[in-house]
Design an enzyme around this catalytic site. Structure first.
Site, PDB file in Angstrom:
ATOM      1  N   HIS A  68       7.203   2.532  10.730  1.00 55.06           N
ATOM      2  CA  HIS A  68       7.772   3.698  10.063  1.00 55.06           C
ATOM      3  C   HIS A  68       6.759   4.848  10.116  1.00 55.06           C
ATOM      4  O   HIS A  68       5.553   4.621   9.963  1.00 55.06           O
ATOM      5  CB  HIS A  68       8.067   3.326   8.606  1.00 55.06           C
ATOM      6  CG  HIS A  68       8.863   4.342   7.854  1.00 55.06           C
ATOM      7  ND1 HIS A  68       8.343   5.570   7.473  1.00 55.06           N
ATOM      8  CD2 HIS A  68      10.133   4.315   7.398  1.00 55.06           C
ATOM      9  CE1 HIS A  68       9.265   6.244   6.815  1.00 55.06           C
ATOM     10  NE2 HIS A  68      10.360   5.520   6.757  1.00 55.06           N
TER      11      HIS A  68
ATOM     12  N   LEU B 123       0.842  -1.196   0.000  1.00 51.68           N
ATOM     13  CA  LEU B 123       0.000   0.000   0.000  1.00 51.68           C
ATOM     14  C   LEU B 123       0.875   1.243   0.000  1.00 51.68           C
ATOM     15  O   LEU B 123       1.573   1.529   0.972  1.00 51.68           O
ATOM     16  CB  LEU B 123      -0.919  -0.006   1.225  1.00 51.68           C
ATOM     17  CG  LEU B 123      -1.949   1.125   1.271  1.00 51.68           C
ATOM     18  CD1 LEU B 123      -2.977   0.942   0.156  1.00 51.68           C
ATOM     19  CD2 LEU B 123      -2.643   1.168   2.627  1.00 51.68           C
TER      20      LEU B 123
END
Length: 335
Positions: A229, A125
């Site tokens: 992240h 994604l």
């Protein structure tokens, strides 16, 4: 109109651009035209149904229909770990005690495992920065579950997602630098590339064979185990909203978390309804709905206004054209 559609060989330039923009640590989007071309061939064959179901890797593109611009990518792997192992570190809790001293210690270790064999995976994604607002990310993310829900028998009972681990602004990866690199004496990018392009035998050859005590690791490495992240925080939120939860597994290179959910309990899979399409010039509905085709072949998804009436749904002709459906055909709708 934003439309999610199948990816094929003609999307190579678009996919390469997205791979370059995604940056380091995005294993499923290598900056390698040959690997990406193979993936797009596999996507074409997956949607066409010309390869066995468990070998299929469906790649989806987010396209602006008016301009033809491709601004995002997502994917669903029908099964992982069948031809190549799917390695992870499991975070294992250990309790040690000395009754005579009245001391009890709770220790955590990292243990190399291969536990997800045969599970389906949602991943890849990624959207361009200027598309990360206005619901485009949710459309692209949820379209993967609409794909699964269209023909659930093509996918496993359990679905997982891996999220990219923490990298510093200058591109360094604390877990790789302090832990993984000790076992894999190469650049992160090389290990990342080999993970996607080889049988992963190098991991079996070089990975630690004994548990790694987390408490013995440097603080920068300890701090990022199981963390996402910064760019992946919205993706994590979307996964959690669908029912995905961490399962104690982390990536062996960057320590990013793995999350999973039972296929039939994924919110979009569970709640989407199969309805017959009724076409109209205008649709009087307050809010847009997620609408997709009801089959994997030529799958398409949009978010547009829709009015549910019993077993039917009224959609605009423009929406029907984007989905390539005709009046009376079955579509899937998630309000």
């Amino acid at each position: 109109m934003l439309v999610v559609r199948p990816a094929g060989p003609s999307d190579l330039d678009h996919l390469l651009e997205l791979a370059i923009l995604s940056g380091p640590g995005f294993t499923s989007l290598p900056e390698d035209p040959d690997q990406l071309a193979e993936r797009l061939d596999l996507s074409r064959d997956s949607f066409a149904g010309t390869i066995p179901p468990q070998e299929r890797w469906y790649t989806l593109m987010l396209e602006e229909s008016d301009t033809g611009d491709v601004d995002g990518v997502g994917s669903v792997k029908a099964a992982v770990g069948l031809k190549r192992p799917f390695f992870s570190f499991r975070v294992v809790n250990h309790t040690q005690s000395s009754p005579s001293l009245g001391i009890r210690l709770d220790q955590k270790t990292l243990v190399l495992v291969n536990e997800c064999t045969g599970w389906s995976e949602v991943g890849s994604l990624f959207l361009k920065a200027d598309r990360r607002k206005g619901g485009a990310g949710r459309l692209l993310s949820q379209s993967r579950y609409m794909l699964i829900g269209a023909e659930p028998e093509l996918f496993a009972d359990t679905v997982l997602a891996e999220l990219r681990g923490v990298f510093t602004p200058d591109g360094a990866c604390p877990f790789w630098d302090h832990v993984a690199h000790k076992f894999f004496p190469m650049e992160f990018e090389e290990a990342d590339r080999m993970t996607g392009s080889t049988d992963k035998q190098f991991i079996l050859d070089l990975a630690p064979r004994h548990p790694i005590y987390i408490e013995l690791l440097p603080e920068p490495a300890r701090a990022v185990i199981g963390k996402v992240h910064p760019q992946g925080v919205p993706a994590m939120a979307l996964l959690e909203s669908e029912g995905f939860r961490p399962n104690g597994l982390v990536d062996i290179f960057d320590a990013g978390p793995t999350v999973c959910c039972d296929r039939d309990n994924i919110r979009t899979v569970r709640d989407a309804r199969r309805l017959a399409a009724v076409l109209a010039d205008e649709v009087e509905a307050e809010l847009p709905a997620l609408i997709s085709t009801d089959h994997v072949h030529d799958f398409r998804a949009v978010r547009q206004r829709a009015l549910v009436e019993g077993d039917t749904v009224i959609i605009a002709r423009e929406t029907a054209d984007a989905l390539k459906v005709k009046a009376g055909e079955i579509v899937r709708v998630k309000s």
